[in-house]
Write a protein that holds these residues in place. Sequence first.
Motif, PDB file in Angstrom:
ATOM      1  N   LEU A 133       0.827  -1.203   0.000  1.00 34.03           N
ATOM      2  CA  LEU A 133       0.000   0.000   0.000  1.00 34.03           C
ATOM      3  C   LEU A 133       0.862   1.254   0.000  1.00 34.03           C
ATOM      4  O   LEU A 133       0.571   2.226  -0.718  1.00 34.03           O
ATOM      5  N   ARG A 134       1.929   1.240   0.779  1.00 31.40           N
ATOM      6  CA  ARG A 134       2.823   2.405   0.847  1.00 31.40           C
ATOM      7  C   ARG A 134       3.428   2.696  -0.529  1.00 31.40           C
ATOM      8  O   ARG A 134       3.487   3.854  -0.969  1.00 31.40           O
ATOM      9  N   LEU A 135       3.878   1.650  -1.209  1.00 35.34           N
ATOM     10  CA  LEU A 135       4.467   1.836  -2.542  1.00 35.34           C
ATOM     11  C   LEU A 135       3.423   2.348  -3.529  1.00 35.34           C
ATOM     12  O   LEU A 135       3.683   3.250  -4.335  1.00 35.34           O
ATOM     13  N   GLU A 136       2.218   1.788  -3.466  1.00 35.25           N
ATOM     14  CA  GLU A 136       1.146   2.232  -4.365  1.00 35.25           C
ATOM     15  C   GLU A 136       0.813   3.709  -4.148  1.00 35.25           C
ATOM     16  O   GLU A 136       0.653   4.477  -5.108  1.00 35.25           O
ATOM     17  N   GLU A 137       0.716   4.095  -2.870  1.00 35.23           N
ATOM     18  CA  GLU A 137       0.383   5.485  -2.550  1.00 35.23           C
ATOM     19  C   GLU A 137       1.497   6.428  -3.024  1.00 35.23           C
ATOM     20  O   GLU A 137       1.224   7.508  -3.570  1.00 35.23           O
ATOM     21  N   ASN A 138       2.737   6.041  -2.817  1.00 35.41           N
ATOM     22  CA  ASN A 138       3.860   6.881  -3.256  1.00 35.41           C
ATOM     23  C   ASN A 138       3.877   7.034  -4.777  1.00 35.41           C
ATOM     24  O   ASN A 138       4.068   8.138  -5.302  1.00 35.41           O
ATOM     25  N   ILE A 143       2.976  10.176  -9.766  1.00 38.05           N
ATOM     26  CA  ILE A 143       2.352  10.279 -11.090  1.00 38.05           C
ATOM     27  C   ILE A 143       1.461  11.512 -11.183  1.00 38.05           C
ATOM     28  O   ILE A 143       1.531  12.285 -12.154  1.00 38.05           O
ATOM     29  N   VAL A 144       0.610  11.721 -10.177  1.00 34.46           N
ATOM     30  CA  VAL A 144      -0.311  12.864 -10.207  1.00 34.46           C
ATOM     31  C   VAL A 144       0.466  14.179 -10.196  1.00 34.46           C
ATOM     32  O   VAL A 144       0.191  15.094 -10.987  1.00 34.46           O
ATOM     33  N   TYR A 145       1.466  14.277  -9.331  1.00 41.79           N
ATOM     34  CA  TYR A 145       2.277  15.496  -9.256  1.00 41.79           C
ATOM     35  C   TYR A 145       2.969  15.763 -10.597  1.00 41.79           C
ATOM     36  O   TYR A 145       2.966  16.894 -11.097  1.00 41.79           O
TER      37      TYR A 145
END
Length: 459
Positions: A133-138, A143-145
């Motif tokens: 989850l941590r990797l996915e969130e990062n 990507i969004v930024y």
Amino acid sequence: MLSYSTKNAIKVALSFTLTIALSLYFGWEKPYWAAVTIIAMAANETYSHSIKLARDRLLGTMFGAILALLMISFLSQERFLFISVYIVIAGIATYMAFNLKYGYIFRMAFVVCSLISAIGSFNDITSFDMITLRLEENVLGVIVYSLVFRFIWPNSTEQYFFDLFNKVLANLEQTCAKLTATMTQEELTKITSDLENTIQQVAKMKSIIDLPMNGSYQLKYQQNKWKTATIASYDIAISLKQIITARSEVNCQNTDSQNELTVIKQQISHLKDANRNDQNLTGILTKNSWKDLDKLTPKVPKKSRLIDAAVVMVMIATFFCLWIYIPLLGGYLFPLLAAIFSVTIMTMPKGLMKSIVFGTITLSAIILAEFVFIMPFFTELWQLGLFYFINIFAIWRIFAAPQYALYKLLGGNFLVILTMSALRLTPTYTIDTSLNLLIQMFLILGIIHFFEKLSSPLH
């Protein structure tokens, strides 16, 4: 026409809001992790700085996850051995955090190791889920930024470099013009100070060229040319300082330096032509090498790094003793926050504690008031998104000046931390957790401040 600060605040707020909305849409449990990634990336000067931080953040996450899994696998049944190894890792992370190139990786590795060790409940499956989850969130945050800053009012690192280069050349040219006349000691002192600022700008130019150069054609494919231009700018600044020193030694009289000033003016003119007309820098002889410019970035002495590492180890041991022998609320939250705050604050420039406390009191009071009186009325995702957009925009716009960068980080992180219960898949709006968290933070800051003052004579 919107100012640069307003455009930047809009982009950061939009990235932050989109990241939270997408995390909730995907059904991820901790969308605030992705939001914190946006805060960390947005605190940098240029897009390339942000990309480097994102890369280091992902590497630190993987490194910290491996550390946490190893500790949980082999030490989960040995409480004191686990704590002892954890304290040693904190000391190593603190020492290595001062490394100019890889420091952020070590600091992030320790943060992730702490999170997984605390939240994973010493369970391999739970810990692995947290790592994923941590990797996915990062990755989502990165990507969004990247997309927002690439397509909305794009401001390239290359343009920032050339603006800085033109400013350096203008300052050097102005200094040459001033030195053609006889000057007082006060005027020479002022020029020396201005030159030091110019040299720091040259140091920024060097740091930009050392960054990833995605999308920067000239800096990437003409790197040797711009390295030479940066070194030449530094050489000119040093030559001007030597002329000022010579003037000071002969009571500010206009000594026989006109020939040298003429040569310097020709070099500046050559650099300006190369920048303006895309000419090659032929005929420019530099006195220093690219490696010599490393000295422009101040480094923390090894002795100070060792002292700070030792102090962090003592602090974390103290926090664990308080947590074990005093009934503190919040479960694992206290040692987790204490360890992360200890490493983070001790690796920051000294003397920021008053600003941190002032920012914590002021910003947390405003955010908690919003959490209690506004957020409970939200029933739709767009309302939550608008709330975060307005707050992040306000923080980034109000504290746009470089001297207020600390307040941007504090404001963004406190907005996430103190309202994190509203970001769960089933939101809750009880103030008990936020107040308890705030009390613990003040206790932690007080203890850190005590040890920081205690160790200051040792540096």
